[in-house]
Design an enzyme around this catalytic site. Structure first.
Site, short mmCIF file in Angstrom:
data_model
loop_
_atom_site.label_atom_id
_atom_site.label_comp_id
_atom_site.label_asym_id
_atom_site.label_seq_id
_atom_site.Cartn_x
_atom_site.Cartn_y
_atom_site.Cartn_z
N LEU A 150 8.85 -6.43 16.16
CA LEU A 150 9.04 -5.90 17.42
C LEU A 150 8.23 -5.03 18.02
O LEU A 150 7.97 -5.06 19.40
CB LEU A 150 10.72 -4.95 17.22
CG LEU A 150 11.59 -5.91 16.73
CD1 LEU A 150 12.93 -4.99 16.40
CD2 LEU A 150 12.13 -6.74 17.92
N HIS A 194 19.01 22.92 29.54
CA HIS A 194 19.35 22.02 30.76
C HIS A 194 18.33 21.93 31.92
O HIS A 194 17.77 23.11 32.07
CB HIS A 194 20.80 22.37 31.41
CG HIS A 194 21.06 21.49 32.70
ND1 HIS A 194 21.67 20.42 32.51
CD2 HIS A 194 20.91 21.80 33.89
CE1 HIS A 194 21.86 19.89 33.82
NE2 HIS A 194 21.49 20.73 34.70
N ARG A 217 6.10 -5.90 3.35
CA ARG A 217 5.17 -5.74 2.57
C ARG A 217 5.23 -5.64 1.22
O ARG A 217 6.37 -5.44 0.60
CB ARG A 217 4.59 -4.17 3.33
CG ARG A 217 4.38 -4.33 4.68
CD ARG A 217 3.74 -2.97 5.46
NE ARG A 217 2.53 -2.62 4.72
CZ ARG A 217 1.25 -3.23 5.02
NH1 ARG A 217 1.13 -3.97 5.98
NH2 ARG A 217 0.29 -2.36 4.49
P1 FAD Z 1 -1.50 3.19 2.39
O1 FAD Z 1 -1.31 3.85 3.58
O2 FAD Z 1 -1.23 1.98 2.23
O3 FAD Z 1 -2.44 3.77 1.69
C1 FAD Z 1 -2.90 3.22 0.30
C2 FAD Z 1 -4.52 3.44 -0.01
O4 FAD Z 1 -4.83 3.23 -1.26
C3 FAD Z 1 -5.13 2.49 1.00
O5 FAD Z 1 -6.20 3.17 1.71
C4 FAD Z 1 -5.83 1.63 0.03
O6 FAD Z 1 -7.32 1.24 0.17
C5 FAD Z 1 -5.89 2.45 -1.18
N1 FAD Z 1 -5.82 1.86 -2.65
C6 FAD Z 1 -5.06 0.75 -3.04
N2 FAD Z 1 -5.32 0.44 -4.23
C7 FAD Z 1 -6.51 1.36 -4.49
C8 FAD Z 1 -6.95 1.32 -5.98
N3 FAD Z 1 -7.01 0.76 -7.04
N4 FAD Z 1 -8.33 2.36 -5.98
C9 FAD Z 1 -8.44 3.16 -4.89
N5 FAD Z 1 -7.71 3.03 -3.59
C10 FAD Z 1 -6.75 1.98 -3.62
N6 FAD Z 1 5.09 4.37 8.87
C11 FAD Z 1 5.67 5.30 9.78
O7 FAD Z 1 6.26 6.08 9.08
N7 FAD Z 1 5.60 5.32 11.21
C12 FAD Z 1 5.06 4.36 11.72
O8 FAD Z 1 5.02 4.37 12.82
C13 FAD Z 1 4.46 3.38 11.05
N8 FAD Z 1 3.71 2.10 11.88
C14 FAD Z 1 3.27 1.01 10.81
C15 FAD Z 1 2.66 -0.01 11.68
C16 FAD Z 1 2.04 -0.93 10.90
C17 FAD Z 1 1.52 -2.14 11.75
C18 FAD Z 1 2.28 -0.84 9.74
C19 FAD Z 1 1.55 -1.99 8.58
C20 FAD Z 1 2.81 0.13 8.86
C21 FAD Z 1 3.29 1.25 9.57
N9 FAD Z 1 3.92 2.11 8.97
C22 FAD Z 1 4.34 3.27 9.63
C23 FAD Z 1 4.06 2.10 7.44
C24 FAD Z 1 3.02 3.36 6.85
O9 FAD Z 1 1.73 2.89 7.38
C25 FAD Z 1 3.09 3.20 5.44
O10 FAD Z 1 4.27 3.64 5.12
C26 FAD Z 1 2.18 4.37 4.91
O11 FAD Z 1 0.90 3.94 5.35
C27 FAD Z 1 2.13 4.27 3.26
O12 FAD Z 1 1.33 5.35 2.90
P2 FAD Z 1 0.76 5.26 1.36
O13 FAD Z 1 -0.23 6.40 1.25
O14 FAD Z 1 1.80 5.14 0.30
O15 FAD Z 1 -0.13 3.85 1.38
P1 NAI Z 2 10.15 -5.53 7.85
O1 NAI Z 2 11.02 -5.35 6.54
O2 NAI Z 2 10.66 -4.44 8.84
O3 NAI Z 2 10.86 -6.59 8.56
C1 NAI Z 2 10.71 -8.22 8.15
C2 NAI Z 2 11.41 -9.23 8.79
O4 NAI Z 2 11.07 -10.35 8.58
C3 NAI Z 2 13.11 -8.73 8.41
O5 NAI Z 2 13.89 -8.69 9.60
C4 NAI Z 2 13.22 -10.16 7.38
O6 NAI Z 2 14.58 -10.43 7.57
C5 NAI Z 2 12.31 -10.98 8.27
N1 NAI Z 2 11.79 -12.15 7.44
C6 NAI Z 2 11.36 -12.08 6.03
N2 NAI Z 2 10.71 -13.30 5.70
C7 NAI Z 2 11.29 -14.23 6.52
C8 NAI Z 2 10.84 -15.42 6.87
N3 NAI Z 2 10.50 -16.24 5.89
N4 NAI Z 2 11.19 -15.95 8.05
C9 NAI Z 2 11.39 -15.40 9.04
N5 NAI Z 2 11.86 -13.94 9.03
C10 NAI Z 2 11.66 -13.48 7.72
O7 NAI Z 2 8.71 -5.77 7.63
P2 NAI Z 2 7.49 -5.56 8.58
O8 NAI Z 2 7.88 -5.69 10.25
O9 NAI Z 2 6.55 -6.66 8.29
O10 NAI Z 2 7.06 -3.95 8.50
C11 NAI Z 2 6.87 -3.69 7.13
C12 NAI Z 2 7.17 -2.22 6.80
O11 NAI Z 2 6.34 -1.64 7.69
C13 NAI Z 2 8.47 -1.93 7.49
O12 NAI Z 2 9.47 -2.25 6.70
C14 NAI Z 2 8.19 -0.53 7.36
O13 NAI Z 2 8.51 0.15 6.23
C15 NAI Z 2 6.72 -0.27 7.90
N6 NAI Z 2 6.46 0.05 9.43
C16 NAI Z 2 7.05 0.93 10.07
C17 NAI Z 2 7.08 1.14 11.17
C18 NAI Z 2 7.85 2.54 11.91
O14 NAI Z 2 8.15 3.37 11.26
N7 NAI Z 2 7.65 2.47 13.24
C19 NAI Z 2 6.27 0.49 12.03
C20 NAI Z 2 5.77 -0.89 11.30
C21 NAI Z 2 5.94 -0.92 10.16
#
Ligand code: FAD
Ligand code: NAI
Length: 476
Positions: free
Chosen positions: A197, A455, A283
């Site tokens: 989205l 407000h 993921r």
């Molecule tokens: P990560 O951020 O994944 O970091 C893990 C790190 O560990 C990485 O840098 C990786 O290189 C490193 N690593 C892995 N294995 C090893 C190893 N063996 N040795 C050394 N280093 C290693 N969440 C929100 O709350 N708000 C948002 O707006 C939002 N937007 C998102 C948009 C997208 C497109 C995506 C993909 C995710 C988004 N998320 C959002 C989710 C958020 O990015 C994750 O929940 C968050 O990054 C998780 O943090 P983490 O520290 O657990 O892991």
């Molecule tokens: P998601 O879990 O949010 O959505 C995946 C969607 O794909 C679901 O609706 C699922 O039913 C659908 N799906 C699964 N398999 C499918 C298939 N084979 N064909 C068609 N549809 C299928 O996962 P997304 O969007 O990949 O994001 C991963 C995670 O990253 C989120 O769950 C969230 O935790 C984090 N994230 C958070 C953001 C935020 O906080 N604003 C922004 C982006 C990511």
């Protein structure tokens, strides 16, 4: 002699870097192993969130929203702007510079807090109660370090469709989808979740014809049904084509694009031809190569490190936080677990409330919620009352022109305690915090109704929704 630390954190995403900073603040000799490599093969801090997640996506969401606003959102204010032009290269460069600033900021914080950044990929080599030996591999070179405590914060990576290779040129996960060099004419998205989205919205606003294919029959099943239904209407009006209840049969990559063969919700075979395809279907945790078996670390069948309510693994003095463990994959959840674990190691008794973690989807309007949905309450047999109020009659919303959406509050019917708040609005991300705070303090809907709200503000809609529980809204 290998270096010895009190605390070694593996991974420097929001979970890991915050854990390292808090551990260092608490006086521990701390190191953080980070194995992230960007395309230029430079090691970077910040993890998914800063490099290919929250931060770059929000930068592109803001830029694309400005582009759309200048084209279509100013007329009602009596402002005509002609000839808006898109410079995607500049937009992407802005995004990259924000990412750079943020990741460099963490480097600065590491230096300030005297945290040692160990460049490379970390894995357990041996260990137990008395301490652990970790191996750090970088470009084939190995070094070992000793740790009394280990915090695993290795995060997650995009799940891909079986037999559909992601090249991040034509078939993309989040990494490629944030880096398009041109706006695709036709963009396919598989998965109408948070990424689908948000990034679907970015590219639609910049001119792509976007079709989102979702497997589940219901749109945004995790959100409150009333919000999901209203959001679906708004997105459809914006031109975001969302089809639910589909099954992907085949994805074929051609020289000039991608073809998705799928079966729609009526069982009919369909074809979606697009220039690029984003696969955003969830993921998976990063636990490969971590040496879990070597030290007997318990990892579940889906690859998540098993932890208790305080992020303790089955190994003494080893914790795991963030996306690599159970719970929502959100940056703020990872960060708070980082603080929690560092303070536990310091002998404190911190607590984290998993029931009040807010969810925010940064579409336009934004979707935000905390706590239970009405359908969840029904399923759990919890008797609730609900109050709802629209933004369309709020003075501030009318002033800014951001009138779409509403606030819905769900309260326990017996105690009036707020069990959920759901908001659809351009500023839902900020407004939801009132729900989080109320729930954290075990507040009632009546508390919100009796608190003076400034407000004219959008927060008055939150109060009106609380008043609506007893049908005593003042402005409707
Ligand atoms: P990560 O951020 O994944 O970091 C893990 C790190 O560990 C990485 O840098 C990786 O290189 C490193 N690593 C892995 N294995 C090893 C190893 N063996 N040795 C050394 N280093 C290693 N969440 C929100 O709350 N708000 C948002 O707006 C939002 N937007 C998102 C948009 C997208 C497109 C995506 C993909 C995710 C988004 N998320 C959002 C989710 C958020 O990015 C994750 O929940 C968050 O990054 C998780 O943090 P983490 O520290 O657990 O892991
Ligand atoms: P998601 O879990 O949010 O959505 C995946 C969607 O794909 C679901 O609706 C699922 O039913 C659908 N799906 C699964 N398999 C499918 C298939 N084979 N064909 C068609 N549809 C299928 O996962 P997304 O969007 O990949 O994001 C991963 C995670 O990253 C989120 O769950 C969230 O935790 C984090 N994230 C958070 C953001 C935020 O906080 N604003 C922004 C982006 C990511």
């Amino acid at each position: 002699m290998s270096q010895a630390f009190d605390v070694v954190v593996i991974g420097a995403g929001p979970g890991g870097y915050i854990a390292a900073i808090r551990a260092a603040q608490l006086g521990f000799k701390t190191a953080c192993i980070e194995g992230w490599k960007n395309p230029k093969q430079q090691l970077k801090l910040g993890g998914t969130c800063l490099n290919v997640g929250c931060i770059p996506s929000k930068a592109l969401l803001a830029s694309s929203e400005s582009y759309e606003h200048v084209q279509h959102g100013l007329e009602e204010h009596g402002i005509t702007v002609g000839g808006a032009k898109l410079d995607l290269g500049k937009m992407q460069a802005r995004k990259d510079s924000i990412v750079d600033k943020m990741t460099k900021g963490i480097e600065f914080l590491f230096k300030k807090n005297k945290i040692t950044w160990l460049h490379g990929f970390g894995a357990f080599a041996s260990g137990g109660e008395g301490g652990y030996t970790l191996e750090v591999t970088n470009d084939g070179k190995k070094e070992t370090v000793q740790a009394k405590y280990v915090i695993i914060a290795t995060g997650s990576k995009a799940r891909h469709l079986p037999n559909v290779p992601v090249d991040n040129v034509q078939v993309c996960d989040n990494e490629g989808a944030l880096a398009f060099g041109t706006v695709p004419k036709k963009l396919g998205v598989i998965g109408a979740g948070v990424i689908g989205l948000e990034l679907g919205s970015v590219w639609r606003r910049l001119g792509a014809e976007v079709t989102v294919l979702e497997a589940l029959p219901a749109f945004l099943g995790a959100a409150d049904e009333s919000i999901a239904k209203e959001a679906a209407k708004v997105f459809a009006k914006q031109g975001l084509g969302i089809q639910t209840g589909i099954k992907v049969d085949k994805v074929t990559t051609r020289k000039t694009g991608v073809v998705v063969d799928y079966t729609n919700d009526k069982g009919l075979a369909q074809k979606l031809e697009c220039d690029k395809l984003i696969v955003s279907i969830g993921r998976i945790p990063n636990t490969d190569g971590l040496g879990a078996v070597t030290v007997g670390l318990k990892v579940d069948a889906r690859g998540f490190v098993e932890v208790d309510g305080h992020c303790r693994t089955n190994l003494p003095n080893v914790f795991a936080i963030g996306d690599v463990v159970r719970g929502p994959m959100l940056a703020h959840k990872a960060e708070d677990e980082g603080v929690l674990v560092a303070e536990i190691i310091a002998g404190q008794k911190p607590h984290m409330d998993y029931d009040t973690i807010p969810w925010i989807i940064y579409t336009s309007p934004e979707i935000a919620w905390v706590g239970k949905t009405e359908q969840q309450c029904k399923a759990e047999g919890l008797a609730v009352r609900t109050g709802q109020f629209p933004f369309s009659i709020n003075g501030r919303a009318l002033g800014t022109g951001q009138t779409a959406g509403f606030v819905k509050i769900i309260a326990d019917a017996a105690t009036d305690r707020v069990v959920g708040m759901h908001i659809l609005h351009a500023h839902a991300s900020d407004l939801i915090q009132e729900g989080v705070t109320t729930m954290e303090f075990k507040g009632a809907a009546e508390d919100i109704a009796r608190i003076v709200h400034g407000h004219p503000t959008l927060s008055e809609v939150v109060r009106e929704a609380a008043l609506a529980l007893d049908k005593r809204s003042l402005n409707s």
